[in-house]
Scaffold this motif. Sequence first.
Motif, PDB file in Angstrom:
ATOM      1  N   CYS A   8     -11.108   5.485   0.646  1.00  0.00           N
ATOM      2  CA  CYS A   8      -9.797   5.775   1.238  1.00  0.00           C
ATOM      3  C   CYS A   8      -9.817   5.725   2.767  1.00  0.00           C
ATOM      4  N   SER A   9     -10.915   6.136   3.374  1.00  0.00           N
ATOM      5  CA  SER A   9     -10.975   6.164   4.832  1.00  0.00           C
ATOM      6  C   SER A   9     -10.965   4.771   5.445  1.00  0.00           C
ATOM      7  N   LYS A  14      -3.695   4.698   4.546  1.00  0.00           N
ATOM      8  CA  LYS A  14      -4.020   6.115   4.745  1.00  0.00           C
ATOM      9  C   LYS A  14      -3.302   6.693   5.966  1.00  0.00           C
ATOM     10  N   SER A  16      -3.541  10.779   8.143  1.00  0.00           N
ATOM     11  CA  SER A  16      -4.134  12.114   8.148  1.00  0.00           C
ATOM     12  C   SER A  16      -3.068  13.177   8.327  1.00  0.00           C
ATOM     13  N   LEU A  28      -6.923  13.200   4.239  1.00  0.00           N
ATOM     14  CA  LEU A  28      -6.217  11.931   4.109  1.00  0.00           C
ATOM     15  C   LEU A  28      -5.150  12.002   3.037  1.00  0.00           C
ATOM     16  N   CYS A  30      -1.933   9.215   1.305  1.00  0.00           N
ATOM     17  CA  CYS A  30      -1.670   7.785   1.121  1.00  0.00           C
ATOM     18  C   CYS A  30      -0.179   7.518   1.209  1.00  0.00           C
ATOM     19  N   GLY A  41     -11.607  11.146   2.047  1.00  0.00           N
ATOM     20  CA  GLY A  41     -11.845   9.812   2.572  1.00  0.00           C
ATOM     21  C   GLY A  41     -12.821   8.995   1.762  1.00  0.00           C
TER      22      GLY A  41
END
Length: 54
Positions: A8-9, A14, A16, A28, A30, A41
Amino acid sequence: MIKEAHVCSQCRHKFSVPTDPNFKSWELCCKKKSKDVNPCGGLTDCELFEEEMV
């Protein structure tokens, strides 16, 4: 059945968000599919992964 895992990072979808009022910890989320996101992440098997362009 083999599935490809993504991080995901490294995904362009993404963003934050703070997890405390003092902005000392973040996780994180989406923009496309919040149920499949890994808030730390790490790995996920989300099919909407698109690599973030640096």
